[in-house]
Design a protein around this motif. Sequence first.
Motif, PDB file in Angstrom:
ATOM      1  N   VAL A 244       0.838  -1.201   0.000  1.00  0.00           N
ATOM      2  CA  VAL A 244       0.000   0.000   0.000  1.00  0.00           C
ATOM      3  C   VAL A 244       0.875   1.254   0.000  1.00  0.00           C
ATOM      4  CG1 VAL A 244      -1.651   1.349   1.353  1.00  0.00           C
ATOM      5  CG2 VAL A 244      -1.987  -1.097   1.068  1.00  0.00           C
ATOM      6  N   ILE A 245       1.934   1.242   0.799  1.00  0.00           N
ATOM      7  CA  ILE A 245       2.852   2.387   0.837  1.00  0.00           C
ATOM      8  C   ILE A 245       3.495   2.599  -0.525  1.00  0.00           C
ATOM      9  CG2 ILE A 245       4.993   3.251   1.849  1.00  0.00           C
ATOM     10  CD1 ILE A 245       4.230   1.805   4.431  1.00  0.00           C
ATOM     11  N   PHE A 246       3.900   1.497  -1.164  1.00  0.00           N
ATOM     12  CA  PHE A 246       4.549   1.577  -2.470  1.00  0.00           C
ATOM     13  C   PHE A 246       3.594   2.142  -3.520  1.00  0.00           C
ATOM     14  CE2 PHE A 246       5.434  -0.478  -6.593  1.00  0.00           C
ATOM     15  CZ  PHE A 246       6.701   0.022  -6.831  1.00  0.00           C
ATOM     16  N   VAL A 247       2.356   1.625  -3.557  1.00  0.00           N
ATOM     17  CA  VAL A 247       1.380   2.091  -4.547  1.00  0.00           C
ATOM     18  C   VAL A 247       1.008   3.551  -4.291  1.00  0.00           C
ATOM     19  CG1 VAL A 247      -0.963   1.765  -5.423  1.00  0.00           C
ATOM     20  CG2 VAL A 247       0.483  -0.226  -4.961  1.00  0.00           C
ATOM     21  N   SER A 248       0.921   3.950  -3.035  1.00  0.00           N
ATOM     22  CA  SER A 248       0.562   5.332  -2.699  1.00  0.00           C
ATOM     23  C   SER A 248       1.582   6.328  -3.240  1.00  0.00           C
ATOM     24  CB  SER A 248       0.437   5.494  -1.183  1.00  0.00           C
ATOM     25  OG  SER A 248      -0.546   4.637  -0.653  1.00  0.00           O
ATOM     26  N   ALA A 249       2.832   5.895  -3.331  1.00  0.00           N
ATOM     27  CA  ALA A 249       3.882   6.796  -3.807  1.00  0.00           C
ATOM     28  C   ALA A 249       3.638   7.250  -5.242  1.00  0.00           C
ATOM     29  CB  ALA A 249       5.244   6.119  -3.698  1.00  0.00           C
ATOM     30  N   PHE A 250       2.895   6.446  -6.016  1.00  0.00           N
ATOM     31  CA  PHE A 250       2.621   6.807  -7.397  1.00  0.00           C
ATOM     32  C   PHE A 250       1.555   7.898  -7.515  1.00  0.00           C
ATOM     33  CE2 PHE A 250       4.570   2.658  -7.848  1.00  0.00           C
ATOM     34  CZ  PHE A 250       5.384   2.827  -8.969  1.00  0.00           C
ATOM     35  N   SER A 251       0.957   8.294  -6.392  1.00  0.00           N
ATOM     36  CA  SER A 251      -0.041   9.359  -6.411  1.00  0.00           C
ATOM     37  C   SER A 251       0.593  10.743  -6.350  1.00  0.00           C
ATOM     38  CB  SER A 251      -1.004   9.201  -5.224  1.00  0.00           C
ATOM     39  OG  SER A 251      -1.702   7.981  -5.294  1.00  0.00           O
ATOM     40  N   LEU A 252       1.901  10.794  -6.235  1.00  0.00           N
ATOM     41  CA  LEU A 252       2.586  12.085  -6.194  1.00  0.00           C
ATOM     42  C   LEU A 252       2.388  12.822  -7.518  1.00  0.00           C
ATOM     43  CD1 LEU A 252       4.560  14.068  -4.803  1.00  0.00           C
ATOM     44  CD2 LEU A 252       6.434  12.769  -5.863  1.00  0.00           C
TER      45      LEU A 252
END
Length: 282
Positions: free
Chosen positions: A171-179
Motif C-alpha cells: 500500500v505504501i509503495f502504490v501510494s507513492a505513485f499518487s505524487l
Amino acid sequence: MACDLFLSMTIIYLMTNRLARVAVGIAVGGLMGGLYAFLSQAINGLFLPGVPLKPSGAGSFLEFIWRYFLSGALLGGVASFPESKWLGTFLGGFAGALGVTLLGISSLRGGEERALGLFVMAFYLFLPLVVMYMSFAYLVRLGVNSQFPDPQHPELWARRFLVPLLLLILVIFVSAFSLYGRAERKAFQTVHQMVEEARKATNVQSLPVSFQSIQGYLENARGAYFLSLSDRVDLFMGPQPVNSPLSQFLIVGEFENGFSFACLFQGEQTIVPYCTNFSFIP
C-alpha cells in the motif's frame, strides 16, 4: 437426534466462521483503502508544504479518506463472504467495478452525452475495472486467509504477521505513485503564490496579471481556499494556447464562500497562466 445435532452444530460453525471471515475482510479492506487515501494525499502535502490542497472528488481530506475506507470495507466484505478464495476475488472485483460504473452513470448529463457515456462504460471500462478491483479483492482475501491458520499446516503460523506486513508495504509503495508530477507541483505553487499576492491587492490593476481576467475576484476572494487538479480543460472558458490539449491541465481554486476560478497550464512551459472564473469543481 444425533444427526440433527451434528447438522445444527455444522451450520453454526459455518455461519460463525463466515461472519468472522467477513468481519476480518471488512477490517482489512477498510484499513487498506483508508491508508492508501491518507498516504496518497500526505505525500503531495509533503512535497507541497503550505499549499492548501483539496482531494479530487471530495469536499475535504477527511471525507476523501472516509470514502476510500468505506469502499475498501464494502469490497473486503463481499470478497470474504464466499468460502472459495477465487469466487470471493471475482465477486469483490465485480462489486467494485459495478459501484464505480453506477457512480459514473449517475454523474452523466441527459441526452446524447448520457447515451454515449453508458456505451463507453458498459463496453470499454467495466471489464478493465473488474480486473483492477479483482487485484484488490485478491490482496484482501490473502490478508483475511492469513488470519485463519490451517490446522494441517501449523508451521505457517508466521503468515499471520508476514502477510499483513507485506500488504502494508505494498500500500505504501502504490501510494507513492499518487505524487503529482513536477509540472503539476510547479503549477500548484504558482497559483498559491498568486493567491497570496492577490490578498494584498487594493484594485484590479494591482492583482497578478493572470487574476485580472477573473470577474469579481477582488470582491469575492475571501477567507480560506483550496487548490485541486482537474483535466476538464474542455470546460475552461478563457483563452487557450494553440498547443496540443493533451499536455494541458487546470489548477482550480475554490474559496470557502463558493467563489471559484481556474488557471490553465501547458505542462512546464507555462510561465504566466491564463485564469478565469470556473464553475465545475473536480
